[in-house]
Design an enzyme around this catalytic site. Structure first.
Site, PDB file in Angstrom:
ATOM      1  N   CYS A  76      56.790  43.240  47.612  1.00  0.00           N
ATOM      2  CA  CYS A  76      55.536  43.574  48.291  1.00  0.00           C
ATOM      3  C   CYS A  76      55.521  43.052  49.726  1.00  0.00           C
ATOM      4  O   CYS A  76      55.978  41.945  50.008  1.00  0.00           O
ATOM      5  CB  CYS A  76      54.358  43.007  47.506  1.00  0.00           C
ATOM      6  SG  CYS A  76      52.765  43.486  48.205  1.00  0.00           S
ATOM      7  N   CYS A 108      50.326  37.047  50.274  1.00  0.00           N
ATOM      8  CA  CYS A 108      49.435  36.280  49.388  1.00  0.00           C
ATOM      9  C   CYS A 108      50.199  35.036  48.892  1.00  0.00           C
ATOM     10  O   CYS A 108      51.233  35.169  48.211  1.00  0.00           O
ATOM     11  CB  CYS A 108      48.977  37.147  48.219  1.00  0.00           C
ATOM     12  SG  CYS A 108      48.378  38.783  48.761  1.00  0.00           S
ATOM     13  N   CYS A 138      51.503  34.549  45.276  1.00  0.00           N
ATOM     14  CA  CYS A 138      52.067  35.678  44.527  1.00  0.00           C
ATOM     15  C   CYS A 138      53.596  35.700  44.457  1.00  0.00           C
ATOM     16  O   CYS A 138      54.290  35.724  45.479  1.00  0.00           O
ATOM     17  CB  CYS A 138      51.575  36.987  45.114  1.00  0.00           C
ATOM     18  SG  CYS A 138      52.100  38.396  44.099  1.00  0.00           S
ATOM     19  N   CYS A 182      45.770  47.901  31.528  1.00  0.00           N
ATOM     20  CA  CYS A 182      45.603  47.640  32.956  1.00  0.00           C
ATOM     21  C   CYS A 182      46.959  47.713  33.661  1.00  0.00           C
ATOM     22  O   CYS A 182      47.883  46.975  33.318  1.00  0.00           O
ATOM     23  CB  CYS A 182      44.971  46.263  33.118  1.00  0.00           C
ATOM     24  SG  CYS A 182      44.703  45.830  34.826  1.00  0.00           S
ATOM     25  N   CYS A 190      42.669  50.948  33.388  1.00  0.00           N
ATOM     26  CA  CYS A 190      42.367  50.119  34.552  1.00  0.00           C
ATOM     27  C   CYS A 190      43.610  50.124  35.433  1.00  0.00           C
ATOM     28  O   CYS A 190      44.739  50.142  34.914  1.00  0.00           O
ATOM     29  CB  CYS A 190      42.028  48.694  34.107  1.00  0.00           C
ATOM     30  SG  CYS A 190      41.748  47.578  35.499  1.00  0.00           S
ATOM     31  N   CYS A 249      36.253  45.990  38.694  1.00  0.00           N
ATOM     32  CA  CYS A 249      36.783  44.761  38.100  1.00  0.00           C
ATOM     33  C   CYS A 249      37.185  43.897  39.290  1.00  0.00           C
ATOM     34  O   CYS A 249      38.122  44.237  40.022  1.00  0.00           O
ATOM     35  CB  CYS A 249      37.980  45.087  37.213  1.00  0.00           C
ATOM     36  SG  CYS A 249      38.821  43.606  36.610  1.00  0.00           S
ATOM     37  N   ARG A 278      36.387  37.585  32.463  1.00  0.00           N
ATOM     38  CA  ARG A 278      37.716  37.481  31.841  1.00  0.00           C
ATOM     39  C   ARG A 278      38.400  36.164  32.170  1.00  0.00           C
ATOM     40  O   ARG A 278      38.566  35.801  33.340  1.00  0.00           O
ATOM     41  CB  ARG A 278      38.616  38.652  32.261  1.00  0.00           C
ATOM     42  CG  ARG A 278      39.971  38.634  31.521  1.00  0.00           C
ATOM     43  CD  ARG A 278      40.822  39.872  31.760  1.00  0.00           C
ATOM     44  NE  ARG A 278      40.078  41.060  31.460  1.00  0.00           N
ATOM     45  CZ  ARG A 278      39.731  41.978  32.363  1.00  0.00           C
ATOM     46  NH1 ARG A 278      40.101  41.857  33.612  1.00  0.00           N
ATOM     47  NH2 ARG A 278      39.031  43.029  32.020  1.00  0.00           N
TER      48      ARG A 278
END
Ligand code: SAM
Ligand code: DTB
Ligand code: SF4
Length: 338
Positions: A78, A82, A85, A122, A153, A213, A285
């Site tokens: 990616c 972040c 991550c 998801c 999702c 979400c 969650r």
């Protein structure tokens, strides 16, 4: 007075018990102030949990937990930075890049998740955001998963105008896009996208009539005020999200946040309780971090109002408890799957 959530400010505050938060909230009866949420987080633990559990029982099956299973449809490489991550290309975490999975591979995994008892599937992708050809591939996958009778999702990053509508058309029920942390702390964690980019994507999702979400991560080295700031952002979305994942940082070697001093798990439980009190109707969650968490802490999270988990032995790239141990925990606590 009615709020955007259809609840009175008194109900939102949950001030039937201690009233903490209500004074600071007077600044605006329609919005949760950071100070009001911080005073919730500052409550004696038992008072906070009692307040959260009381509201939880008003709006939800007290012993029911919804099960979502995650799959990484495109892994690693990616472009974003972040700091938590393992999938950011710039960090060396040992995560192997995996090109986008085929529809058949995803459907086979969804079927297995359904057979194990999950109701929602998801699908996550390590993108800054999807390109048009990615949307086309994903819409085929989403329709096929939907046909299995599961809720769908997706979490694909920043959406450009019109992309959410295409996902909705394919049968997408929920889009996950987290605010991650408070705006004041955000710049310490991510520099390649703005907070406003996230709010814009959430707006795209809302306008396409897809359930939102949206949650965040705790344990990034943020202060309690920043945790209150995250919850305030979420609770003041109008309407607030249908689903609120609260992640406990999974520290992965190679990421900048590896080695961050561990947050006291009671702070995590407090954050769950604050989410429950400020967003009483939402599904909250208990998300990443359960593998590292003692069962007793997970039980406290359920007591604090968590009523959804990721179910299955993997999150996106890191581990999650085995399904057998989750079923055993449910048995011990008298919980049932929703
Ligand atoms: N790439 C897309 C994006 O960022 O929107 C979707 C996938 S991304 C992995 C989804 C969310 O997972 C992040 O926003 C973050 O809240 C959470 N997450 C990622 N790595 C994590 C970690 N190491 N510990 C806890 N939560 C994490
Ligand atoms: C969310 O809030 N947490 C999930 C899901 N949405 C996509 C992701 C957790 C990822 C944990 C780190 C990993 O397994 O790579
Ligand atoms: Fe990329 Fe999402 Fe990971 Fe950020 S959280 S680096 S956008 S996969």
């Amino acid at each position: 007075m009615e709020s955007g959530t259809g609840l009175t400010s008194e109900q939102q505050c949950g001030c039937a018990c201690s009233g903490a938060g209500s004074a600071a909230q007077q600044e605006s009866s329609l919005r949760w102030s950071i100070a009001a949420i911080e005073s919730l987080l500052d409550l004696p633990f038992a008072d906070l949990i009692f307040q959260a559990q009381t509201l939880h029982r008003q709006y939800h099956d007290a012993n029911g937990v919804q099960l979502s299973t995650l799959i990484s449809v495109k892994t690693g490489g990616c472009s974003e930075d972040c700091a938590y991550c393992p999938q950011a290309a710039r960090y060396h975490t040992g995560v192997e890049n995996q090109a986008i999975l085929s529809r058949e591979e995803v459907v086979a995994a969804a079927l297995q998740a359904k057979e194990s008892g999950a109701t929602r599937f998801c699908m996550g992708a390590a993108w800054r955001g999807p390109k048009q050809r990615d949307i086309e591939h994903m819409t085929g996958i989403i329709s096929a998963v939907k046909e299995l009778g599961m809720e769908t999702c997706a979490t694909l990053g920043i959406l450009k105008p019109g992309q959410a509508a295409q996902l909705k058309q394919a049968g997408l029920d929920y889009y996950n896009h987290n605010l991650d942390t408070a705006p004041e702390f955000y710049g310490e964690i991510i520099t390649t996208r703005e907070y406003q980019d996230r709010l814009d994507t959430l707006e795209e999702v809302r306008s396409a009539n897809i359930n939102v979400c949206c949650g965040g991560i705790v344990g990034l080295g943020e202060s309690r005020t920043a945790r209150a700031g995250l919850i305030a952002q979420l609770a003041n979305l109008d309407p607030y999200p249908e689903s609120v994942p609260i992640n406990y940082l999974v520290q992965v070697e190679g990421t900048p946040l590896h080695g961050t001093p561990e947050l006291d798990p009671f702070e995590f439980v407090r954050t769950i309780a604050a989410a429950r009190i400020t967003m009483p109707k939402a599904m909250v969650r208990l998300s990443a971090g359960r593998r590292q968490m003692p069962e007793a802490i997970q039980a406290l999270c359920f007591l604090a109002g968590a009523n959804s988990i990721f179910y299955g032995d993997k999150l996106l790239t890191t581990g999650n408890p085995e399904t057998e141990s989750d079923l055993a925990l449910f048995e011990k606590l008298g919980l049932h799957a929703l």
